[in-house]
Design a protein around this motif. Structure first.
Motif, short mmCIF file in Angstrom:
data_model
loop_
_atom_site.label_atom_id
_atom_site.label_comp_id
_atom_site.label_asym_id
_atom_site.label_seq_id
_atom_site.Cartn_x
_atom_site.Cartn_y
_atom_site.Cartn_z
N GLU A 155 -31.66 -68.12 -27.57
CA GLU A 155 -31.41 -67.17 -26.43
C GLU A 155 -30.07 -66.64 -26.30
O GLU A 155 -29.33 -66.50 -25.28
CB GLU A 155 -31.73 -67.74 -25.10
CG GLU A 155 -33.31 -68.54 -24.86
CD GLU A 155 -33.61 -68.96 -23.52
OE1 GLU A 155 -32.75 -69.36 -22.79
OE2 GLU A 155 -34.68 -69.30 -23.65
N MET A 156 -29.50 -66.24 -27.48
CA MET A 156 -28.22 -65.58 -27.38
C MET A 156 -28.43 -64.45 -27.03
O MET A 156 -29.72 -63.46 -27.54
CB MET A 156 -27.79 -65.21 -28.88
CG MET A 156 -26.31 -64.67 -29.08
SD MET A 156 -25.56 -64.68 -30.76
CE MET A 156 -24.02 -63.89 -30.29
N PRO A 157 -27.97 -63.60 -26.00
CA PRO A 157 -28.26 -62.10 -25.32
C PRO A 157 -28.19 -61.09 -26.36
O PRO A 157 -27.47 -60.94 -27.28
CB PRO A 157 -27.17 -62.00 -24.46
CG PRO A 157 -26.60 -63.35 -24.06
CD PRO A 157 -26.92 -64.35 -25.27
N ALA A 158 -29.32 -60.18 -26.33
CA ALA A 158 -29.62 -59.24 -27.29
C ALA A 158 -28.35 -58.44 -27.25
O ALA A 158 -27.94 -57.99 -28.35
CB ALA A 158 -30.79 -58.69 -27.01
N ARG A 159 -27.70 -58.11 -26.28
CA ARG A 159 -26.67 -57.15 -26.30
C ARG A 159 -25.29 -57.83 -27.25
O ARG A 159 -24.73 -57.23 -27.69
CB ARG A 159 -26.16 -56.67 -24.92
CG ARG A 159 -25.07 -55.70 -24.71
CD ARG A 159 -24.83 -55.35 -23.38
NE ARG A 159 -25.84 -54.57 -22.72
CZ ARG A 159 -26.16 -54.16 -21.52
NH1 ARG A 159 -25.04 -54.36 -20.77
NH2 ARG A 159 -27.28 -53.67 -21.02
N THR A 160 -25.11 -59.19 -26.62
CA THR A 160 -23.89 -59.56 -27.66
C THR A 160 -24.36 -59.83 -28.77
O THR A 160 -23.31 -59.78 -29.73
CB THR A 160 -23.89 -60.83 -26.87
OG1 THR A 160 -23.40 -60.94 -25.43
CG2 THR A 160 -22.57 -61.82 -27.28
N PHE A 161 -25.29 -60.19 -29.13
CA PHE A 161 -25.65 -60.35 -30.73
C PHE A 161 -25.75 -59.08 -31.15
O PHE A 161 -24.97 -59.03 -32.30
CB PHE A 161 -27.32 -60.84 -30.70
CG PHE A 161 -27.78 -61.04 -32.34
CD1 PHE A 161 -27.38 -61.93 -32.93
CD2 PHE A 161 -28.37 -59.94 -32.74
CE1 PHE A 161 -27.81 -62.25 -34.19
CE2 PHE A 161 -28.65 -59.91 -34.06
CZ PHE A 161 -28.50 -61.42 -34.77
N PHE A 162 -25.95 -57.91 -30.57
CA PHE A 162 -26.02 -56.69 -31.19
C PHE A 162 -24.42 -56.08 -31.72
O PHE A 162 -24.26 -55.87 -32.78
CB PHE A 162 -26.56 -55.42 -30.50
CG PHE A 162 -26.49 -54.31 -30.83
CD1 PHE A 162 -27.07 -53.77 -32.03
CD2 PHE A 162 -25.39 -53.09 -30.47
CE1 PHE A 162 -26.83 -52.30 -32.31
CE2 PHE A 162 -25.14 -52.03 -30.85
CZ PHE A 162 -26.20 -51.50 -31.99
N VAL A 163 -23.41 -56.37 -30.62
CA VAL A 163 -22.16 -56.18 -30.94
C VAL A 163 -21.59 -56.73 -32.03
O VAL A 163 -20.84 -56.20 -33.01
CB VAL A 163 -21.02 -56.42 -29.64
CG1 VAL A 163 -19.86 -56.49 -29.83
CG2 VAL A 163 -21.70 -55.57 -28.52
N TRP A 164 -21.75 -58.15 -32.20
CA TRP A 164 -21.36 -58.83 -33.38
C TRP A 164 -22.02 -58.72 -34.63
O TRP A 164 -21.68 -58.91 -35.56
CB TRP A 164 -21.07 -60.47 -32.75
CG TRP A 164 -20.30 -60.43 -31.78
CD1 TRP A 164 -20.22 -60.91 -30.46
CD2 TRP A 164 -18.56 -60.28 -31.90
NE1 TRP A 164 -19.05 -60.71 -29.60
CE2 TRP A 164 -18.08 -60.55 -30.61
CE3 TRP A 164 -17.85 -59.99 -32.94
CZ2 TRP A 164 -16.93 -60.39 -30.49
CZ3 TRP A 164 -16.31 -59.83 -32.81
CH2 TRP A 164 -16.02 -60.28 -31.34
N ASN A 165 -23.29 -58.51 -34.47
CA ASN A 165 -24.05 -57.99 -35.57
C ASN A 165 -23.58 -56.65 -36.12
O ASN A 165 -23.40 -56.85 -37.63
CB ASN A 165 -25.47 -57.85 -35.21
CG ASN A 165 -26.54 -57.22 -36.29
OD1 ASN A 165 -26.20 -57.61 -37.44
ND2 ASN A 165 -27.51 -56.61 -35.97
N VAL A 166 -23.07 -55.82 -35.58
CA VAL A 166 -22.56 -54.75 -36.18
C VAL A 166 -21.21 -54.75 -36.66
O VAL A 166 -21.17 -54.51 -38.00
CB VAL A 166 -22.28 -53.36 -34.74
CG1 VAL A 166 -21.46 -52.36 -35.47
CG2 VAL A 166 -23.73 -53.24 -34.40
N VAL A 167 -20.64 -55.68 -35.96
CA VAL A 167 -18.93 -55.99 -36.80
C VAL A 167 -19.34 -56.65 -37.97
O VAL A 167 -18.72 -56.43 -38.97
CB VAL A 167 -18.36 -57.04 -35.82
CG1 VAL A 167 -17.06 -57.45 -36.45
CG2 VAL A 167 -17.86 -56.13 -34.52
#
Length: 236
Positions: free
Chosen positions: A150-162
């Protein structure tokens, strides 16, 4: 295209690059990071050889007509990696608990969740997502596990992009800028070269492990020193 030969050479980065072209490479990057069953693809070496294929050494390494557009790779590879990881996270969020709780599952086991939780606790979710990009197999399974946890999708997206940008661009540019130097030895020293690539890929996690061990040693030394001081005080 000889599909039988392609099936045999799925683990051979050079054969893949020569066979599937730029679009195929982007599809493989997406599959490795998003489709779960793509964990066996040689992502690091594939990206480096794709960079070589976009360099002036393309024909020396892969043959005539193998040159690829570097702009397409530099733009498309991170997008494919980001999209794949987001799909993995979504799969984990939607069906992760059912997927990992199957006791007879051959691929998705509960210990993946346990190891990922330890990984998240040790490095923190943000650093874990970025560093996982540079670790084969982990970069495939961490995404659904992050969704399961349940890692928040928005948080995951930011670090996924990095992580996706750092990983894909670093590997592509290594191949692109050092293609001429690598060309004479790729065939003869392919296995050592791949070993070096893997070492470079996992270097971030090695650095973090060394740092953690130094912190633990420093903590143990401090703990050992304090009881001695307290004991002497009590004895006095």
């Amino acid at each position: 295209m000889d599909y039988n030969q392609l099936a045999v050479n799925l683990l051979d980065a050079k054969s893949l690059v020569a066979s599937v072209g730029a679009i195929g490479i982007l599809a493989i990057i997406f599959a490795e990071t998003g489709l779960l069953i793509g964990f066996f693809f040689p992502g690091d070496s594939l990206l480096i050889l794709a960079g070589v294929a976009a360099s002036s050494a393309a024909e020396k390494v892969l043959g005539e007509g193998a040159r690829m557009p570097i702009a397409m790779l530099l733009i498309g590879a991170p997008i494919a990696a980001i999209a794949g990881a987001q799909l993995g996270h979504l799969i984990g969020a939607k069906v992760g608990p059912r997927m990992f709780d199957k006791p007879d599952s051959k691929i998705f086991r509960r210990d993946f969740v346990v190891k990922a939780e330890e990984y998240f606790d040790k490095f923190g979710p943000a650093k874990a997502v970025v560093m996982a990009r540079f670790i084969p197999v982990v970069r495939t399974f961490l995404n659904p596990v992050a969704g399961t946890l349940e890692m928040p999708a928005r948080t995951f997206f930011v670090w996924n992009v990095v992580g996706a940008v750092l990983w894909t661009e670093t590997m592509l540019l290594i191949g692109y800028f050092f293609g001429d130097a690598m060309a004479p030895v790729i065939d003869k020293y392919l296995l050592p070269a791949m070993a070096l690539i893997i070492l470079i890929s996992i270097s971030p996690i090695i650095i973090e492990v060394i740092r953690e061990r130094r912190k633990k040693k420093a903590g143990v030394a401090a703990d050992e020193h304090e009881p001695v001081s307290s004991g002497r005080h009590r004895k006095g």
